[in-house]
Design an enzyme around this catalytic site. Structure first.
Site, PDB file in Angstrom:
ATOM      1  N   LYS A  14       0.841  -1.210   0.000  1.00 61.16           N
ATOM      2  CA  LYS A  14       0.000   0.000   0.000  1.00 61.16           C
ATOM      3  C   LYS A  14       0.874   1.258   0.000  1.00 61.16           C
ATOM      4  CE  LYS A  14      -2.051  -1.253   3.881  1.00 61.16           C
ATOM      5  NZ  LYS A  14      -1.374  -2.540   4.168  1.00 61.16           N
ATOM      6  N   ARG A  86      -9.841   0.657   8.584  1.00 67.51           N
ATOM      7  CA  ARG A  86      -9.430  -0.717   8.878  1.00 67.51           C
ATOM      8  C   ARG A  86     -10.519  -1.503   9.580  1.00 67.51           C
ATOM      9  NH1 ARG A  86      -3.604   0.320   8.889  1.00 67.51           N
ATOM     10  NH2 ARG A  86      -2.517  -1.606   9.329  1.00 67.51           N
ATOM     11  N   ARG A 120      11.729  -5.974   4.857  1.00 62.84           N
ATOM     12  CA  ARG A 120      11.516  -4.531   4.631  1.00 62.84           C
ATOM     13  C   ARG A 120      12.500  -3.712   5.470  1.00 62.84           C
ATOM     14  NH1 ARG A 120       5.780  -1.794   5.446  1.00 62.84           N
ATOM     15  NH2 ARG A 120       5.907  -2.791   7.476  1.00 62.84           N
ATOM     16  N   ARG A 153      11.284  -1.714  11.010  1.00 63.71           N
ATOM     17  CA  ARG A 153      10.195  -1.255  11.869  1.00 63.71           C
ATOM     18  C   ARG A 153      10.034  -2.194  13.057  1.00 63.71           C
ATOM     19  NH1 ARG A 153       4.989   0.262   8.234  1.00 63.71           N
ATOM     20  NH2 ARG A 153       3.958  -0.990   9.813  1.00 63.71           N
ATOM     21  N   ARG A 164      -0.497  -9.068  13.202  1.00 65.06           N
ATOM     22  CA  ARG A 164      -1.079  -8.049  12.325  1.00 65.06           C
ATOM     23  C   ARG A 164      -1.907  -8.703  11.218  1.00 65.06           C
ATOM     24  NH1 ARG A 164       4.212  -5.307  10.603  1.00 65.06           N
ATOM     25  NH2 ARG A 164       2.943  -4.071   9.179  1.00 65.06           N
TER      26      ARG A 164
HETATM   27  P1  AP5 Z   1       4.842  -1.582   1.843  1.00 66.00           P
HETATM   28  O1  AP5 Z   1       4.508  -0.735   0.667  1.00 66.00           O
HETATM   29  O2  AP5 Z   1       5.563  -0.972   2.991  1.00 66.00           O
HETATM   30  O3  AP5 Z   1       3.511  -2.351   2.347  1.00 66.00           O
HETATM   31  P2  AP5 Z   1       2.266  -1.820   3.144  1.00 66.00           P
HETATM   32  O4  AP5 Z   1       1.060  -2.500   2.594  1.00 66.00           O
HETATM   33  O5  AP5 Z   1       2.253  -0.319   3.186  1.00 66.00           O
HETATM   34  O6  AP5 Z   1       2.603  -2.444   4.566  1.00 66.00           O
HETATM   35  P3  AP5 Z   1       2.504  -1.887   6.040  1.00 66.00           P
HETATM   36  O7  AP5 Z   1       3.210  -2.877   6.904  1.00 66.00           O
HETATM   37  O8  AP5 Z   1       2.987  -0.458   6.135  1.00 66.00           O
HETATM   38  O9  AP5 Z   1       0.981  -1.933   6.275  1.00 66.00           O
HETATM   39  P4  AP5 Z   1       0.233  -2.035   7.582  1.00 66.00           P
HETATM   40  O10 AP5 Z   1      -1.122  -1.774   7.117  1.00 66.00           O
HETATM   41  O11 AP5 Z   1       0.424  -3.252   8.383  1.00 66.00           O
HETATM   42  O12 AP5 Z   1       0.960  -0.931   8.510  1.00 66.00           O
HETATM   43  P5  AP5 Z   1       0.561   0.549   8.919  1.00 66.00           P
HETATM   44  O13 AP5 Z   1       1.804   1.345   8.908  1.00 66.00           O
HETATM   45  O14 AP5 Z   1      -0.621   1.027   8.161  1.00 66.00           O
HETATM   46  O15 AP5 Z   1       5.683  -2.847   1.302  1.00 66.00           O
HETATM   47  C1  AP5 Z   1       6.148  -3.839   2.197  1.00 66.00           C
HETATM   48  C2  AP5 Z   1       7.502  -4.384   1.691  1.00 66.00           C
HETATM   49  O16 AP5 Z   1       7.302  -5.081   0.455  1.00 66.00           O
HETATM   50  C3  AP5 Z   1       8.535  -3.283   1.383  1.00 66.00           C
HETATM   51  O17 AP5 Z   1       9.818  -3.793   1.706  1.00 66.00           O
HETATM   52  C4  AP5 Z   1       8.397  -3.051  -0.146  1.00 66.00           C
HETATM   53  O18 AP5 Z   1       9.618  -2.603  -0.716  1.00 66.00           O
HETATM   54  C5  AP5 Z   1       8.029  -4.466  -0.638  1.00 66.00           C
HETATM   55  N1  AP5 Z   1       7.113  -4.456  -1.778  1.00 66.00           N
HETATM   56  C6  AP5 Z   1       6.052  -3.620  -1.998  1.00 66.00           C
HETATM   57  N2  AP5 Z   1       5.398  -3.958  -3.130  1.00 66.00           N
HETATM   58  C7  AP5 Z   1       6.051  -5.044  -3.637  1.00 66.00           C
HETATM   59  C8  AP5 Z   1       5.834  -5.881  -4.785  1.00 66.00           C
HETATM   60  N3  AP5 Z   1       4.818  -5.662  -5.646  1.00 66.00           N
HETATM   61  N4  AP5 Z   1       6.675  -6.929  -4.984  1.00 66.00           N
HETATM   62  C9  AP5 Z   1       7.718  -7.167  -4.117  1.00 66.00           C
HETATM   63  N5  AP5 Z   1       7.971  -6.416  -3.023  1.00 66.00           N
HETATM   64  C10 AP5 Z   1       7.129  -5.370  -2.767  1.00 66.00           C
HETATM   65  O19 AP5 Z   1       0.057   0.325  10.423  1.00 66.00           O
HETATM   66  C11 AP5 Z   1       0.943   0.007  11.474  1.00 66.00           C
HETATM   67  C12 AP5 Z   1       0.167  -0.060  12.781  1.00 66.00           C
HETATM   68  O20 AP5 Z   1      -0.426   1.227  13.070  1.00 66.00           O
HETATM   69  C13 AP5 Z   1      -1.024  -1.034  12.808  1.00 66.00           C
HETATM   70  O21 AP5 Z   1      -0.609  -2.357  13.134  1.00 66.00           O
HETATM   71  C14 AP5 Z   1      -1.906  -0.402  13.896  1.00 66.00           C
HETATM   72  O22 AP5 Z   1      -1.408  -0.684  15.187  1.00 66.00           O
HETATM   73  C15 AP5 Z   1      -1.738   1.063  13.638  1.00 66.00           C
HETATM   74  N6  AP5 Z   1      -2.730   1.604  12.682  1.00 66.00           N
HETATM   75  C16 AP5 Z   1      -2.461   2.164  11.466  1.00 66.00           C
HETATM   76  N7  AP5 Z   1      -3.590   2.545  10.863  1.00 66.00           N
HETATM   77  C17 AP5 Z   1      -4.602   2.220  11.702  1.00 66.00           C
HETATM   78  C18 AP5 Z   1      -6.016   2.345  11.620  1.00 66.00           C
HETATM   79  N8  AP5 Z   1      -6.620   2.871  10.539  1.00 66.00           N
HETATM   80  N9  AP5 Z   1      -6.749   1.882  12.663  1.00 66.00           N
HETATM   81  C19 AP5 Z   1      -6.169   1.371  13.770  1.00 66.00           C
HETATM   82  N10 AP5 Z   1      -4.842   1.204  13.891  1.00 66.00           N
HETATM   83  C20 AP5 Z   1      -4.057   1.635  12.871  1.00 66.00           C
END
Ligand code: AP5
Length: 210
Positions: A14, A86, A120, A153, A164
């Site tokens: 994402k 979410r 990552r 991270r 997660r």
């Molecule tokens: P990346 O692009 O970083 O993936 P992502 O989907 O953004 O993953 P996240 O881990 O950031 O998502 P998340 O939803 O768990 O975390 P968030 O920060 O929102 O890519 C991942 C890796 O793969 C990278 O190394 C990239 O280079 C590689 N890659 C990407 N695309 C690729 C491809 N096509 N092929 C190969 N490799 C690829 O949330 C973190 C925490 O915050 C949550 O656990 C929660 O505690 C809290 N939180 C955040 N938002 C909320 C909410 N709305 N409600 C409640 N709690 C929340």
């Protein structure tokens, strides 16, 4: 411009897609995860409340998230919601805040999620994203753009990744039916290489170009 949601499991890509859409098409990238990490780093009241949930791979309570989003999107459009909503409560809350025209669902299986997130690395200085397997930095674990030492991270440890993913299946998968029912959901195969996933996202967005 449309308001878009990027939905999908942790590690589906994402953030990767959102950064490129923001840079190339001018969307306002709103990542609730990034905002929360900044709040934690600043030691704000919100950051103090959110940290324990994030470290454990649990969701931060809906009311904190909705208040945080509301204050950042008032009066704007062309917003790319990354990692929000979410839960169904967040989705319903968003309807009071801003209309959404398209939801891109990035589909990825659990094993690939674990592999990707374990490899990552992120730049703590400029936020650039790397993957030691699929998109490594040129120099050993240093950012190509600013030279800063890359970090892993806190929540990319195997046991937290597993939690997660479980939380995504329980709380966020119901959003797939919710947005499908509204006729605005498009599924993308997130297992394909980043350039192909991006091209599919552009195709789904259509001619919403500046
Ligand atoms: P990346 O692009 O970083 O993936 P992502 O989907 O953004 O993953 P996240 O881990 O950031 O998502 P998340 O939803 O768990 O975390 P968030 O920060 O929102 O890519 C991942 C890796 O793969 C990278 O190394 C990239 O280079 C590689 N890659 C990407 N695309 C690729 C491809 N096509 N092929 C190969 N490799 C690829 O949330 C973190 C925490 O915050 C949550 O656990 C929660 O505690 C809290 N939180 C955040 N938002 C909320 C909410 N709305 N409600 C409640 N709690 C929340």
């Amino acid at each position: 411009m449309k308001n878009l949601i990027l939905l999908g499991p942790p590690g589906a890509g994402k953030g990767t897609i959102a950064k490129r859409l923001a840079a190339e098409l001018g969307y306002l990238h709103l990542s609730t995860g990034d905002i929360l990490r900044e709040e934690v780093a600043r030691g704000s009241e919100l950051g103090k409340k959110a940290k324990a949930y994030m470290d454990a791979g649990e969701l931060v309570p809906d009311e904190l998230i909705l208040a945080m989003v509301k204050e950042r999107v008032a009066g704007k459009d062309g917003i790319l919601f990354d990692g929000f909503p979410r839960t169904l409560a967040q989705a319903r809350g968003l309807e009071e805040i801003a209309p959404v025209q398209l939801v891109l669902l990035l589909e990825l299986d659990r094993d690939t999620v674990v592999r990707r997130l374990s490899a990552r690395r992120v730049c703590p200085q400029c936020g650039a994203l790397y993957n030691l397997i699929t998109s490594p930095p040129k120099e050993d674990e240093r950012c190509d753009s600013c030279g800063e030492k890359l970090i892993q991270r806190e929540d990319d440890r195997p046991e937290v990744i597993a939690r997660r993913f479980q939380v995504y299946m329980r709380d966020s998968v119901p959003l797939v039916d919710y947005y499908q029912g509204k006729g605005i959901l498009v599924r993308l195969d997130a297992a394909r290489p980043p350039g192909e996933v991006y091209a599919a996202a552009l195709h789904a967005i259509g001619d919403d170009r500046p």
